[in-house]
Write a protein that holds these residues in place. Structure first.
Motif, PDB file in Angstrom:
ATOM      1  N   GLN A  16       3.544  10.264  -1.941  1.00  0.00           N
ATOM      2  CA  GLN A  16       3.326  11.600  -2.486  1.00  0.00           C
ATOM      3  C   GLN A  16       4.615  12.263  -2.933  1.00  0.00           C
ATOM      4  O   GLN A  16       4.575  13.292  -3.571  1.00  0.00           O
ATOM      5  CB  GLN A  16       2.634  12.476  -1.442  1.00  0.00           C
ATOM      6  CG  GLN A  16       1.260  11.981  -1.074  1.00  0.00           C
ATOM      7  CD  GLN A  16       0.611  12.861  -0.026  1.00  0.00           C
ATOM      8  OE1 GLN A  16       1.137  13.901   0.349  1.00  0.00           O
ATOM      9  NE2 GLN A  16      -0.530  12.442   0.454  1.00  0.00           N
ATOM     10  N   HIS A  17       5.752  11.719  -2.593  1.00  0.00           N
ATOM     11  CA  HIS A  17       7.032  12.327  -2.920  1.00  0.00           C
ATOM     12  C   HIS A  17       7.990  11.265  -3.441  1.00  0.00           C
ATOM     13  O   HIS A  17       7.832  10.088  -3.147  1.00  0.00           O
ATOM     14  CB  HIS A  17       7.655  12.997  -1.693  1.00  0.00           C
ATOM     15  CG  HIS A  17       6.775  14.015  -1.066  1.00  0.00           C
ATOM     16  ND1 HIS A  17       6.647  15.285  -1.562  1.00  0.00           N
ATOM     17  CD2 HIS A  17       5.943  13.945  -0.001  1.00  0.00           C
ATOM     18  CE1 HIS A  17       5.795  15.953  -0.821  1.00  0.00           C
ATOM     19  NE2 HIS A  17       5.352  15.164   0.142  1.00  0.00           N
ATOM     20  N   THR A  18       8.993  11.700  -4.177  1.00  0.00           N
ATOM     21  CA  THR A  18      10.018  10.765  -4.595  1.00  0.00           C
ATOM     22  C   THR A  18      10.961  10.513  -3.425  1.00  0.00           C
ATOM     23  O   THR A  18      10.983  11.273  -2.467  1.00  0.00           O
ATOM     24  CB  THR A  18      10.818  11.309  -5.791  1.00  0.00           C
ATOM     25  OG1 THR A  18      11.422  12.551  -5.409  1.00  0.00           O
ATOM     26  CG2 THR A  18       9.928  11.539  -6.995  1.00  0.00           C
ATOM     27  N   ALA A  19      11.733   9.484  -3.512  1.00  0.00           N
ATOM     28  CA  ALA A  19      12.639   9.117  -2.424  1.00  0.00           C
ATOM     29  C   ALA A  19      14.076   9.117  -2.909  1.00  0.00           C
ATOM     30  O   ALA A  19      14.356   8.795  -4.055  1.00  0.00           O
ATOM     31  CB  ALA A  19      12.276   7.743  -1.891  1.00  0.00           C
ATOM     32  N   PHE A  20      14.980   9.484  -2.021  1.00  0.00           N
ATOM     33  CA  PHE A  20      16.407   9.368  -2.300  1.00  0.00           C
ATOM     34  C   PHE A  20      16.753   7.890  -2.241  1.00  0.00           C
ATOM     35  O   PHE A  20      16.294   7.166  -1.370  1.00  0.00           O
ATOM     36  CB  PHE A  20      17.200  10.148  -1.250  1.00  0.00           C
ATOM     37  CG  PHE A  20      18.678   9.955  -1.361  1.00  0.00           C
ATOM     38  CD1 PHE A  20      19.392  10.619  -2.332  1.00  0.00           C
ATOM     39  CD2 PHE A  20      19.342   9.108  -0.502  1.00  0.00           C
ATOM     40  CE1 PHE A  20      20.764  10.439  -2.439  1.00  0.00           C
ATOM     41  CE2 PHE A  20      20.713   8.926  -0.597  1.00  0.00           C
ATOM     42  CZ  PHE A  20      21.416   9.593  -1.561  1.00  0.00           C
ATOM     43  N   ARG A  21      17.553   7.439  -3.161  1.00  0.00           N
ATOM     44  CA  ARG A  21      17.901   6.023  -3.222  1.00  0.00           C
ATOM     45  C   ARG A  21      19.408   5.871  -3.068  1.00  0.00           C
ATOM     46  O   ARG A  21      20.177   6.463  -3.801  1.00  0.00           O
ATOM     47  CB  ARG A  21      17.446   5.473  -4.577  1.00  0.00           C
ATOM     48  CG  ARG A  21      17.717   4.017  -4.758  1.00  0.00           C
ATOM     49  CD  ARG A  21      17.107   3.551  -6.045  1.00  0.00           C
ATOM     50  NE  ARG A  21      18.003   3.790  -7.153  1.00  0.00           N
ATOM     51  CZ  ARG A  21      17.762   3.412  -8.392  1.00  0.00           C
ATOM     52  NH1 ARG A  21      16.644   2.811  -8.686  1.00  0.00           N
ATOM     53  NH2 ARG A  21      18.622   3.655  -9.344  1.00  0.00           N
ATOM     54  N   ASP A  35       0.819  -1.217   0.000  1.00  0.00           N
ATOM     55  CA  ASP A  35       0.000   0.000   0.000  1.00  0.00           C
ATOM     56  C   ASP A  35       0.850   1.263   0.000  1.00  0.00           C
ATOM     57  O   ASP A  35       0.435   2.309  -0.508  1.00  0.00           O
ATOM     58  CB  ASP A  35      -0.934   0.022   1.211  1.00  0.00           C
ATOM     59  CG  ASP A  35      -2.074  -0.974   1.077  1.00  0.00           C
ATOM     60  OD1 ASP A  35      -2.333  -1.443  -0.060  1.00  0.00           O
ATOM     61  OD2 ASP A  35      -2.702  -1.291   2.110  1.00  0.00           O
ATOM     62  N   MET A  36       2.055   1.195   0.562  1.00  0.00           N
ATOM     63  CA  MET A  36       2.928   2.372   0.576  1.00  0.00           C
ATOM     64  C   MET A  36       3.263   2.825  -0.838  1.00  0.00           C
ATOM     65  O   MET A  36       3.424   4.017  -1.092  1.00  0.00           O
ATOM     66  CB  MET A  36       4.220   2.068   1.335  1.00  0.00           C
ATOM     67  CG  MET A  36       4.048   1.912   2.802  1.00  0.00           C
ATOM     68  SD  MET A  36       5.664   1.610   3.544  1.00  0.00           S
ATOM     69  CE  MET A  36       5.204   1.413   5.236  1.00  0.00           C
ATOM     70  N   PHE A  37       3.368   1.883  -1.771  1.00  0.00           N
ATOM     71  CA  PHE A  37       3.708   2.235  -3.144  1.00  0.00           C
ATOM     72  C   PHE A  37       2.522   2.834  -3.892  1.00  0.00           C
ATOM     73  O   PHE A  37       2.693   3.503  -4.898  1.00  0.00           O
ATOM     74  CB  PHE A  37       4.250   1.007  -3.890  1.00  0.00           C
ATOM     75  CG  PHE A  37       5.597   0.587  -3.386  1.00  0.00           C
ATOM     76  CD1 PHE A  37       6.747   1.202  -3.854  1.00  0.00           C
ATOM     77  CD2 PHE A  37       5.714  -0.385  -2.416  1.00  0.00           C
ATOM     78  CE1 PHE A  37       7.992   0.835  -3.378  1.00  0.00           C
ATOM     79  CE2 PHE A  37       6.953  -0.768  -1.935  1.00  0.00           C
ATOM     80  CZ  PHE A  37       8.095  -0.154  -2.414  1.00  0.00           C
ATOM     81  N   ALA A  38       1.331   2.608  -3.402  1.00  0.00           N
ATOM     82  CA  ALA A  38       0.135   3.156  -4.047  1.00  0.00           C
ATOM     83  C   ALA A  38      -0.222   4.531  -3.491  1.00  0.00           C
ATOM     84  O   ALA A  38      -0.941   5.286  -4.128  1.00  0.00           O
ATOM     85  CB  ALA A  38      -1.040   2.206  -3.857  1.00  0.00           C
TER      86      ALA A  38
END
Length: 69
Positions: free
Chosen positions: A55-60, A49-52
């Motif tokens: 709201q923001h992009t993440a640093f990888r 559900d976190m992927f759906a």
């Protein structure tokens, strides 16, 4: 990181992504040491559900072993 041979070792590269090499000593010297954090275990459904709902992009940050020259 601009060397094509090194970039070729990375996976799942998205268009427009850039890469830097962070020396291990920098991570060791400046990482938090006294973190009072308790792990939280979530179900696979909650994780999916976190992927759906993001709201923001993440640093990888990806790490790999460097082959000695």
């Amino acid at each position: 990181m601009t060397d094509p041979d090194e970039v070729a070792q990375l996976r799942d590269i998205k268009p427009g992504e850039g890469f830097v090499i962070v020396p291990r000593v920098l991570l060791a010297d400046f990482s938090p040491r006294d973190v009072d954090r308790e792990s939280v275990v979530i179900s696979f459904d909650e994780f999916a559900d976190m992927f759906a709902s993001f709201q923001h992009t993440a640093f990888r940050l990806e790490t790999r072993r460097r082959v000695p020259l």
